[in-house]
Design a protein around this motif. Structure first.
Motif, PDB file in Angstrom:
ATOM      1  N   MET A   8       0.848  -1.192   0.000  1.00  0.00           N
ATOM      2  CA  MET A   8       0.000   0.000   0.000  1.00  0.00           C
ATOM      3  C   MET A   8       0.890   1.251   0.000  1.00  0.00           C
ATOM      4  O   MET A   8       1.884   1.313   0.720  1.00  0.00           O
ATOM      5  N   THR A   9       0.529   2.221  -0.809  1.00  0.00           N
ATOM      6  CA  THR A   9       1.325   3.437  -0.929  1.00  0.00           C
ATOM      7  C   THR A   9       1.233   4.267   0.342  1.00  0.00           C
ATOM      8  O   THR A   9       0.140   4.519   0.861  1.00  0.00           O
ATOM      9  N   GLU A  10       2.369   4.702   0.838  1.00  0.00           N
ATOM     10  CA  GLU A  10       2.419   5.500   2.069  1.00  0.00           C
ATOM     11  C   GLU A  10       1.859   6.899   1.816  1.00  0.00           C
ATOM     12  O   GLU A  10       2.137   7.528   0.800  1.00  0.00           O
ATOM     13  N   THR A  11       1.062   7.387   2.760  1.00  0.00           N
ATOM     14  CA  THR A  11       0.530   8.745   2.700  1.00  0.00           C
ATOM     15  C   THR A  11       1.370   9.658   3.579  1.00  0.00           C
ATOM     16  O   THR A  11       1.657   9.330   4.728  1.00  0.00           O
ATOM     17  N   LEU A  12       1.762  10.782   3.022  1.00  0.00           N
ATOM     18  CA  LEU A  12       2.575  11.750   3.757  1.00  0.00           C
ATOM     19  C   LEU A  12       1.714  12.940   4.168  1.00  0.00           C
ATOM     20  O   LEU A  12       1.002  13.517   3.348  1.00  0.00           O
ATOM     21  N   SER A  13       1.796  13.305   5.427  1.00  0.00           N
ATOM     22  CA  SER A  13       1.049  14.459   5.921  1.00  0.00           C
ATOM     23  C   SER A  13       1.693  15.748   5.422  1.00  0.00           C
ATOM     24  O   SER A  13       2.832  15.764   4.938  1.00  0.00           O
ATOM     25  N   VAL A  14       0.973  16.840   5.540  1.00  0.00           N
ATOM     26  CA  VAL A  14       1.519  18.148   5.158  1.00  0.00           C
ATOM     27  C   VAL A  14       2.773  18.440   5.968  1.00  0.00           C
ATOM     28  O   VAL A  14       3.772  18.942   5.434  1.00  0.00           O
ATOM     29  N   ARG A  15       2.748  18.095   7.241  1.00  0.00           N
ATOM     30  CA  ARG A  15       3.907  18.347   8.097  1.00  0.00           C
ATOM     31  C   ARG A  15       5.104  17.489   7.681  1.00  0.00           C
ATOM     32  O   ARG A  15       6.248  17.948   7.711  1.00  0.00           O
ATOM     33  N   ALA A  16       4.853  16.248   7.290  1.00  0.00           N
ATOM     34  CA  ALA A  16       5.944  15.389   6.809  1.00  0.00           C
ATOM     35  C   ALA A  16       6.542  15.949   5.527  1.00  0.00           C
ATOM     36  O   ALA A  16       7.767  15.937   5.334  1.00  0.00           O
ATOM     37  N   LEU A  17       5.697  16.457   4.631  1.00  0.00           N
ATOM     38  CA  LEU A  17       6.190  17.077   3.406  1.00  0.00           C
ATOM     39  C   LEU A  17       6.996  18.339   3.724  1.00  0.00           C
ATOM     40  O   LEU A  17       8.012  18.620   3.087  1.00  0.00           O
ATOM     41  N   ASN A  18       6.541  19.073   4.716  1.00  0.00           N
ATOM     42  CA  ASN A  18       7.266  20.273   5.125  1.00  0.00           C
ATOM     43  C   ASN A  18       8.683  19.930   5.562  1.00  0.00           C
ATOM     44  O   ASN A  18       9.664  20.528   5.088  1.00  0.00           O
ATOM     45  N   ARG A  19       8.810  18.933   6.428  1.00  0.00           N
ATOM     46  CA  ARG A  19      10.140  18.601   6.943  1.00  0.00           C
ATOM     47  C   ARG A  19      11.031  18.004   5.852  1.00  0.00           C
ATOM     48  O   ARG A  19      12.236  18.285   5.800  1.00  0.00           O
ATOM     49  N   ALA A  20      10.453  17.210   4.960  1.00  0.00           N
ATOM     50  CA  ALA A  20      11.249  16.648   3.870  1.00  0.00           C
ATOM     51  C   ALA A  20      11.798  17.759   2.981  1.00  0.00           C
ATOM     52  O   ALA A  20      12.972  17.752   2.596  1.00  0.00           O
ATOM     53  N   THR A  21      10.940  18.730   2.665  1.00  0.00           N
ATOM     54  CA  THR A  21      11.366  19.814   1.784  1.00  0.00           C
ATOM     55  C   THR A  21      12.368  20.723   2.474  1.00  0.00           C
ATOM     56  O   THR A  21      13.367  21.143   1.872  1.00  0.00           O
ATOM     57  N   LEU A  22      12.141  21.045   3.734  1.00  0.00           N
ATOM     58  CA  LEU A  22      13.083  21.901   4.464  1.00  0.00           C
ATOM     59  C   LEU A  22      14.462  21.249   4.566  1.00  0.00           C
ATOM     60  O   LEU A  22      15.490  21.937   4.479  1.00  0.00           O
ATOM     61  N   ALA A  23      14.495  19.939   4.733  1.00  0.00           N
ATOM     62  CA  ALA A  23      15.785  19.252   4.816  1.00  0.00           C
ATOM     63  C   ALA A  23      16.576  19.450   3.528  1.00  0.00           C
ATOM     64  O   ALA A  23      17.788  19.697   3.549  1.00  0.00           O
ATOM     65  N   ARG A  24      15.901  19.360   2.392  1.00  0.00           N
ATOM     66  CA  ARG A  24      16.585  19.500   1.098  1.00  0.00           C
ATOM     67  C   ARG A  24      16.948  20.952   0.802  1.00  0.00           C
ATOM     68  O   ARG A  24      17.898  21.229   0.075  1.00  0.00           O
ATOM     69  N   GLN A  25      16.171  21.853   1.397  1.00  0.00           N
ATOM     70  CA  GLN A  25      16.395  23.279   1.187  1.00  0.00           C
ATOM     71  C   GLN A  25      17.406  23.878   2.170  1.00  0.00           C
ATOM     72  O   GLN A  25      17.610  25.085   2.197  1.00  0.00           O
ATOM     73  N   MET A  26      18.021  23.030   2.989  1.00  0.00           N
ATOM     74  CA  MET A  26      19.007  23.487   3.967  1.00  0.00           C
ATOM     75  C   MET A  26      18.407  24.494   4.948  1.00  0.00           C
ATOM     76  O   MET A  26      19.031  25.476   5.331  1.00  0.00           O
ATOM     77  N   LEU A  27      17.158  24.225   5.357  1.00  0.00           N
ATOM     78  CA  LEU A  27      16.459  25.114   6.272  1.00  0.00           C
ATOM     79  C   LEU A  27      16.164  24.474   7.622  1.00  0.00           C
ATOM     80  O   LEU A  27      15.536  25.100   8.484  1.00  0.00           O
ATOM     81  N   LEU A  28      16.614  23.243   7.816  1.00  0.00           N
ATOM     82  CA  LEU A  28      16.541  22.645   9.155  1.00  0.00           C
ATOM     83  C   LEU A  28      17.787  22.978   9.950  1.00  0.00           C
ATOM     84  O   LEU A  28      17.762  23.004  11.184  1.00  0.00           O
ATOM     85  N   SER A  29      18.887  23.221   9.256  1.00  0.00           N
ATOM     86  CA  SER A  29      20.124  23.695   9.888  1.00  0.00           C
ATOM     87  C   SER A  29      21.000  24.281   8.794  1.00  0.00           C
ATOM     88  O   SER A  29      20.958  23.814   7.647  1.00  0.00           O
ATOM     89  N   ARG A  30      21.772  25.295   9.157  1.00  0.00           N
ATOM     90  CA  ARG A  30      22.681  25.882   8.173  1.00  0.00           C
ATOM     91  C   ARG A  30      23.794  24.885   7.863  1.00  0.00           C
ATOM     92  O   ARG A  30      24.317  24.236   8.761  1.00  0.00           O
ATOM     93  N   GLU A  31      24.156  24.812   6.588  1.00  0.00           N
ATOM     94  CA  GLU A  31      25.129  23.808   6.174  1.00  0.00           C
ATOM     95  C   GLU A  31      26.428  24.459   5.695  1.00  0.00           C
ATOM     96  O   GLU A  31      26.400  25.521   5.053  1.00  0.00           O
ATOM     97  N   PRO A  32      27.565  23.824   5.962  1.00  0.00           N
ATOM     98  CA  PRO A  32      28.874  24.405   5.616  1.00  0.00           C
ATOM     99  C   PRO A  32      29.323  24.032   4.209  1.00  0.00           C
ATOM    100  O   PRO A  32      30.292  23.291   4.017  1.00  0.00           O
ATOM    101  N   VAL A  33      28.612  24.541   3.213  1.00  0.00           N
ATOM    102  CA  VAL A  33      28.955  24.223   1.822  1.00  0.00           C
ATOM    103  C   VAL A  33      29.183  25.521   1.054  1.00  0.00           C
ATOM    104  O   VAL A  33      28.629  26.568   1.398  1.00  0.00           O
ATOM    105  N   PRO A  34      29.969  25.495  -0.018  1.00  0.00           N
ATOM    106  CA  PRO A  34      30.197  26.689  -0.828  1.00  0.00           C
ATOM    107  C   PRO A  34      28.915  27.161  -1.510  1.00  0.00           C
ATOM    108  O   PRO A  34      27.985  26.380  -1.739  1.00  0.00           O
ATOM    109  N   ALA A  35      28.889  28.452  -1.861  1.00  0.00           N
ATOM    110  CA  ALA A  35      27.696  29.037  -2.478  1.00  0.00           C
ATOM    111  C   ALA A  35      27.314  28.312  -3.760  1.00  0.00           C
ATOM    112  O   ALA A  35      26.131  28.023  -3.996  1.00  0.00           O
ATOM    113  N   SER A  36      28.284  28.000  -4.606  1.00  0.00           N
ATOM    114  CA  SER A  36      27.955  27.359  -5.880  1.00  0.00           C
ATOM    115  C   SER A  36      27.369  25.965  -5.666  1.00  0.00           C
ATOM    116  O   SER A  36      26.440  25.557  -6.371  1.00  0.00           O
TER     117      SER A  36
END
Length: 364
Positions: free
Chosen positions: A1-29
């Motif tokens: 059965m396909t897993e259902t993701l809540s709005v909050r789960a989608l929020n955290r998944a997207t923030l993780a990829r957007q580097m908004l859960l913690s600042r990351e030490p990577v170059p600008a490029s």
């Protein structure tokens, strides 16, 4: 059965990829590459967008990447200016062309007499001699095509000739009126001939997923996103959202628990995060979405608390005093006020390093 993701789960998944859960030490490029570009209708917002995402980010970091030609500011997704890596520009500019061609329809009657087979080579010939502002491009093309609307000539060049905006030593990297150069001259290579939309969709999901085909179309402006995701389906994971819509995702992307803490963050005007989905509830509630855009279609700067947009913000600088004005959508708890004040004062010091005083106000 396909897993259902809540709005909050989608929020955290997207923030993780957007580097908004913690600042990351990577170059600008590298960060811009991970974000698959940053909307850059104006030059300042990407600087703030990187400051809010990266550990120790300085204005000079982005200046250097622009002047080293690792990053370029150019017309890309949704026919709008974006900051992208040079590698992504050459890889994905061709995929954008069908959408850019379609954008010419907005010219309507102003396109009368416009012959792209003549105008595009003429524009390239002008720009091969030297970089030009769009006022200069329009004026010189008007001399060659006096019967064609000058705005139509300029718009056709903007959409149909691969161009990059040339950086300067201005504070935010570009002057009010910038010069443009041919991309193949500035980068010493032209856009790849292949339409790499499948790779573009993988990059989109890695930066903004899990997401639907409609979300991908909203972000890119391309009508072929559904076909690309269907081709990629065997290699993707699929989920459902709380409304029964199918979401696609790359296999190894982060999907943290919806209970992971999300710090207070300030997103600049035009930040791609608030424009990257058809259903934007993972970032901003439907009730608040009308407040995101002004009457003249400016995308307002928003602040995040507990991962979601809870209001808009703007700054003012007078007599060496830098002021941050917060306009919450609803009354904020004291915890949010404290976190936003601390983060806001840090942002003011970044924006106005010469300020003698920083002030954060919250509209009741």
């Amino acid at each position: 059965m396909t897993e259902t993701l809540s709005v909050r789960a989608l929020n955290r998944a997207t923030l993780a990829r957007q580097m908004l859960l913690s600042r990351e030490p990577v170059p600008a490029s590298e960060a811009v590459g991970r974000l698959c570009g940053m909307q850059a209708q104006e030059p300042k917002p990407p600087y703030l967008g990187l400051w809010t995402r990266l550990e120790g980010f300085q204005v000079s970091d982005l200046h250097a990447a622009l002047h080293d030609r690792a990053l370029v500011r150019a017309t890309m997704m949704r026919a709008t200016l974006h900051l992208v890596t040079s590698a992504d520009y050459t890889a994905f500019r061709t995929a954008m062309q069908p959408m850019l061609d379609g954008g010419l329809r907005v010219l309507g009657d102003r396109a009368k007499g416009l012959d792209l087979e003549k105008v595009v080579p003429a524009a390239r010939s002008l720009l091969e001699r030297e970089p030009l502002t769009f006022n200069e491009i329009r004026a010189q093309l008007q001399e060659q095509f006096p019967e064609v609307n000058d705005r139509a000539l300029g718009y056709a060049v903007r959409l149909c000739v691969p161009l990059v905006m040339l950086p300067t030593e201005d504070r935010w990297g570009f002057p009010r009126t910038s010069r443009f150069a041919l991309a193949d001259s500035w980068l010493e290579t032209g856009p790849n001939a292949d339409d790499a939309i499948d790779e573009l969709m993988l990059r989109y999901l890695a930066a903004y997923g899990p997401a639907s085909a409609a979300d991908a179309q909203t972000w890119s402006g391309l009508s072929s996103t559904g076909e690309a995701l269907e081709r990629l389906r065997p290699d993707l994971r699929t989920f459902m959202d709380d409304k029964g819509r199918e979401l696609f995702d790359v296999q190894d992307a982060p999907r943290p628990s919806e209970d992971v803490p999300a710090p207070a963050r300030f997103l600049p005007e035009f930040d791609s995060l608030v424009l990257a989905h058809t259903d934007r509830r993972r970032v901003i509630a439907d009730a608040h979405r009308p407040m995101l855009t002004t009457k003249n279609l400016r995308v307002r700067a928003v602040f995040l608390w507990d991962g979601f947009a809870h209001g808009i913000w703007e700054t003012e600088y007078k007599r060496k005093v830098a002021t941050l004005k917060l306009r919450p959508f609803e009354t904020l708890p004291q915890t949010a006020v404290d976190e936003l004040r601390a983060e806001g004062e840090a942002m003011l010091r970044f924006i106005e390093p010469d300020a003698k005083e920083t002030v954060v106000t919250i509209e009741e």
